[in-house]
Scaffold this motif. Sequence first.
Motif, short mmCIF file in Angstrom:
data_model
loop_
_atom_site.label_atom_id
_atom_site.label_comp_id
_atom_site.label_asym_id
_atom_site.label_seq_id
_atom_site.Cartn_x
_atom_site.Cartn_y
_atom_site.Cartn_z
N GLN A 188 -3.28 -3.96 8.82
CA GLN A 188 -3.51 -4.62 10.00
C GLN A 188 -4.19 -5.93 9.85
O GLN A 188 -4.86 -6.02 9.03
CB GLN A 188 -4.61 -3.71 11.01
N ARG A 189 -3.47 -7.02 10.65
CA ARG A 189 -4.55 -8.33 10.70
C ARG A 189 -5.40 -8.30 11.83
O ARG A 189 -5.09 -7.68 12.77
CB ARG A 189 -3.12 -9.30 10.57
N ARG A 190 -6.26 -9.24 11.76
CA ARG A 190 -7.19 -9.22 12.70
C ARG A 190 -6.45 -9.66 14.07
O ARG A 190 -5.75 -10.74 14.02
CB ARG A 190 -8.35 -10.28 12.23
N GLY A 191 -6.82 -8.95 15.14
CA GLY A 191 -6.28 -9.01 16.38
C GLY A 191 -4.90 -8.28 16.60
O GLY A 191 -4.32 -8.71 17.60
N GLY A 192 -4.32 -7.86 15.41
CA GLY A 192 -2.96 -7.40 15.55
C GLY A 192 -3.00 -5.86 15.62
O GLY A 192 -4.19 -5.24 15.66
N GLU A 193 -1.97 -5.05 15.71
CA GLU A 193 -1.88 -3.74 15.88
C GLU A 193 -1.84 -2.98 14.61
O GLU A 193 -1.42 -3.63 13.48
CB GLU A 193 -0.44 -3.29 16.41
N VAL A 209 4.91 -6.31 2.31
CA VAL A 209 4.17 -7.12 3.27
C VAL A 209 3.67 -8.49 2.67
O VAL A 209 3.12 -8.44 1.70
CB VAL A 209 2.83 -6.22 3.62
N SER A 210 4.03 -9.43 3.70
CA SER A 210 3.53 -10.59 3.15
C SER A 210 2.42 -11.34 4.05
O SER A 210 2.63 -11.17 5.44
CB SER A 210 4.94 -11.79 3.12
N ILE A 211 1.21 -11.53 3.51
CA ILE A 211 0.18 -11.79 4.22
C ILE A 211 -0.05 -13.23 4.15
O ILE A 211 -0.35 -13.91 3.01
CB ILE A 211 -1.05 -10.86 3.95
N GLU A 212 -0.32 -13.84 5.32
CA GLU A 212 -0.54 -15.54 5.23
C GLU A 212 -1.97 -15.81 4.67
O GLU A 212 -2.66 -15.03 4.52
CB GLU A 212 -0.32 -15.94 6.55
N PRO A 213 -1.80 -17.13 4.13
CA PRO A 213 -3.16 -17.68 3.51
C PRO A 213 -4.19 -17.73 4.63
O PRO A 213 -3.96 -17.83 5.68
CB PRO A 213 -2.70 -19.16 3.26
N ASP A 214 -5.44 -17.14 4.03
CA ASP A 214 -6.76 -17.09 5.03
C ASP A 214 -6.53 -15.88 6.27
O ASP A 214 -7.40 -16.15 7.07
CB ASP A 214 -7.19 -18.32 5.37
N GLU A 215 -5.60 -15.11 6.13
CA GLU A 215 -5.31 -14.42 7.15
C GLU A 215 -5.97 -13.11 6.96
O GLU A 215 -5.94 -12.26 6.10
CB GLU A 215 -3.95 -13.85 7.43
N TRP A 216 -7.27 -12.81 8.15
CA TRP A 216 -7.97 -11.51 7.80
C TRP A 216 -7.23 -10.31 8.10
O TRP A 216 -6.42 -10.31 8.98
CB TRP A 216 -9.34 -11.73 8.94
N HIS A 217 -7.19 -9.32 7.13
CA HIS A 217 -6.51 -8.05 7.25
C HIS A 217 -6.99 -7.12 6.45
O HIS A 217 -8.36 -7.18 5.41
CB HIS A 217 -5.39 -8.44 6.47
N TRP A 218 -6.82 -5.70 6.62
CA TRP A 218 -7.16 -4.82 5.92
C TRP A 218 -5.87 -3.68 5.56
O TRP A 218 -4.82 -4.10 6.21
CB TRP A 218 -8.35 -3.82 6.26
N HIS A 219 -5.76 -2.98 4.52
CA HIS A 219 -4.77 -2.00 4.07
C HIS A 219 -5.34 -0.95 3.46
O HIS A 219 -6.35 -0.76 2.88
CB HIS A 219 -3.52 -2.72 3.53
N GLY A 220 -4.35 0.28 3.43
CA GLY A 220 -4.98 1.20 2.79
C GLY A 220 -3.92 2.55 3.11
O GLY A 220 -2.98 2.30 3.74
#
Length: 131
Positions: free
Chosen positions: A70-75, A85-96
Amino acid sequence: MHITRQRPDTQQGPAENFNGTVWMDVVAAPEPPSRLRMFNVHFAPGAHTAWHRHPHGQVLHVLEGEGLVQRRGGEVEEIRAGDTVSIEPDEWHWHGAAPRTFMTHLAVVEAAEDGTTIEWHEHAHVPEYPC
């Protein structure tokens, strides 16, 4: 060319950065000037990262199992073996991992000029999510 035959010992993910049981193996951390870092990260069912971001982004490639990201503000999104999964620079996220399965992914990041690869934040509160 350099072939690495011995790896550092597997390390458990620290409780301040992970919920649940997580194990990490360094795959690559070449000498400068390279800033590439690669890790195999093994999540027990329901285990996940805290919120975090990377200065140059992150690529996750799921090797086995099922997980969530999940990215902050996303589903919350499902990820499975073979997904990248490609995560953008400085994009707040979690995974597991998903609640009922293990998940292993290869994590690839580039260190910033000062050597940092990650900024940690608060623990993510993950809803029970069926996969």
